[in-house]
Scaffold this active site. Structure first.
Site, PDB file in Angstrom:
ATOM      1  CB  THR A  84     -69.558  21.547  19.199  1.00 50.81           C
ATOM      2  OG1 THR A  84     -69.507  22.624  18.266  1.00 50.81           O
ATOM      3  CG2 THR A  84     -69.824  22.097  20.584  1.00 50.81           C
TER       4      THR A  84
ATOM      5  CE  LYS B  62     -68.280  26.082  21.702  1.00 52.05           C
ATOM      6  NZ  LYS B  62     -68.988  25.428  20.588  1.00 52.05           N
TER       7      LYS B  62
ATOM      8  CD  GLU C 272     -91.179  18.586 -11.869  1.00 51.25           C
ATOM      9  OE1 GLU C 272     -92.270  17.979 -11.919  1.00 51.25           O
ATOM     10  OE2 GLU C 272     -90.906  19.553 -12.602  1.00 51.25           O
TER      11      GLU C 272
ATOM     12  NE  ARG D  50     -63.019  30.006  15.960  1.00 49.83           N
ATOM     13  CZ  ARG D  50     -62.611  28.783  15.625  1.00 49.83           C
ATOM     14  NH1 ARG D  50     -61.340  28.599  15.281  1.00 49.83           N
ATOM     15  NH2 ARG D  50     -63.418  27.760  15.625  1.00 49.83           N
TER      16      ARG D  50
ATOM     17  CG  ASP E 192     -73.192  25.388  23.047  1.00 50.15           C
ATOM     18  OD1 ASP E 192     -74.229  25.409  23.736  1.00 50.15           O
ATOM     19  OD2 ASP E 192     -73.152  24.884  21.904  1.00 50.15           O
TER      20      ASP E 192
ATOM     21  NE  ARG F 220     -78.468  22.906  11.937  1.00 52.11           N
ATOM     22  CZ  ARG F 220     -77.665  21.996  11.405  1.00 52.11           C
ATOM     23  NH1 ARG F 220     -76.479  21.787  11.940  1.00 52.11           N
ATOM     24  NH2 ARG F 220     -78.043  21.276  10.368  1.00 52.11           N
ATOM     25  CD  GLN F 221     -80.038  29.527   7.780  1.00 48.64           C
ATOM     26  OE1 GLN F 221     -79.631  30.528   7.211  1.00 48.64           O
ATOM     27  NE2 GLN F 221     -80.460  28.459   7.123  1.00 48.64           N
TER      28      GLN F 221
END
Length: 316
Positions: A231, A197, A44, A199, A174, A101-102
């Site tokens: 990346t 990019k 803690e 896939r 990207d 990022r989320q």
């Protein structure tokens, strides 16, 4: 506070990037506030403020970087301590905003952690957030308190202007970073290219195409953060294979987790320029990595917040 204006301010820091906090405090001509942030034996976090903050404009410099959860909890507990000590205003200075990022539901049952962290900061008692190069600019809208969103781009632009690279092309690694590459390319008076990019199927290597002319050109890959550097280095190798002369890279946030350093070291990248929003430990230093400081920009922004001057003037 006198007539609605703060008469003094204090700067505090947790454990995530004390070097940056000290540099900011030095520029602002203030010593860091006395506080200790330690742990109990069960993990803690314990916070103690050793000087008064009553009625004071306070600034907590704490990027929420690795260890992310500890850094975030330190920040929240420091905010709570200051709120309960009657601080006049609590400014959370978060050079790197973790969990960003989320930032949307990309698929069913995804969390939106960028919004969750915004709610936690507000609930803890923060009155304002100062941050830099959010993963997505719309994260500012997740807050119900003022957010000052500083840009690291001018620092990087100035560095590459002084390098004066000939035949320069700015490359987005990207499709999501195209606007960032365009903003970098404009003051450098350079064209842009995009790494496409794809896939073809699961567990098959990515096929890379380059949109734009990079043949015999110096290229500069621009991103907001470098995490595992997968990346980045894949893009760099593809650019070199397709005829680029020298490959440079730059980003604001040096997350550099997992095999990032090894990948950068063994890649074709000539120089990788990063900002010190995240503290880069000695074991993660590399001859290929150049670190520039954001302290002058944050110090100027914090002074302007204290004196109620315009922040937008920093971007003119």
């Amino acid at each position: 506070m006198k007539n609605g204006v703060f008469t003094d301010y204090k700067i505090f820091t947790g454990n995530s990037n004390p070097e940056l906090a000290e540099e900011i405090a030095k520029i602002m001509g203030k010593p860091l506030g006395k506080a200790t942030v330690t742990k109990f034996s069960d993990g803690e976090i314990s916070v103690n403020l050793w000087e008064t903050v009553r009625g004071i404009d306070t600034y907590i410099v704490q990027p929420t970087c690795d260890p992310v959860n500890d850094s975030l909890m330190e920040l929240l507990i420091m905010i709570d301590a200051m709120k309960r000590a009657s601080a006049g205003r609590i400014n959370a200075v978060i050079p790197y905003y973790g969990y960003a990022r989320q930032d949307r539901k990309a698929k069913a049952r995804d969390p939106i952690t960028a919004k969750l962290v915004a709610d936690l900061l507000s609930s803890a008692g923060a009155d304002r957030v100062v941050t830099m190069d959010l993963h997505a600019a719309q994260i500012q809208g997740y807050f119900n308190i003022p957010v000052d969103h500083l840009l690291g781009m001018p620092i990087l632009v100035k560095y590459f202007m002084e390098k004066n690279l000939d035949n320069l092309v700015v490359v987005s690694p990207d499709h999501g970073s195209v606007s960032r590459a365009r903003n970098m390319a404009q003051p450098l008076d350079a064209p842009i290219a995009i790494v496409d990019k794809r896939r073809p199927k699961a567990n098959v290597s990515e096929v890379m195409n380059i949109i734009g002319d990079i043949q015999d050109k110096n290229v500069l890959i621009v991103d907001d953060m470098i995490d595992t550097a997968g990346t980045l280095t894949n893009a760099a190798n593809a650019l070199k294979d397709l005829g680029a002369k020298e490959v440079y890279a730059c980003a604001t946030h040096a997350v550099l987790s997992g095999p990032a350093i090894e990948r950068i070291e063994s890649s074709v990248i000539k120089e990788c320029v990063l900002l010190n929003t995240v503290q880069i430990p000695q074991e993660k230093r590399s001859p290929k990595i150049k670190v520039l400081s954001v302290a002058p920009l944050f110090a100027e922004a914090m002074i302007r917040i204290f004196t109620n001057d315009s922040i937008s003037k920093l971007f003119d």
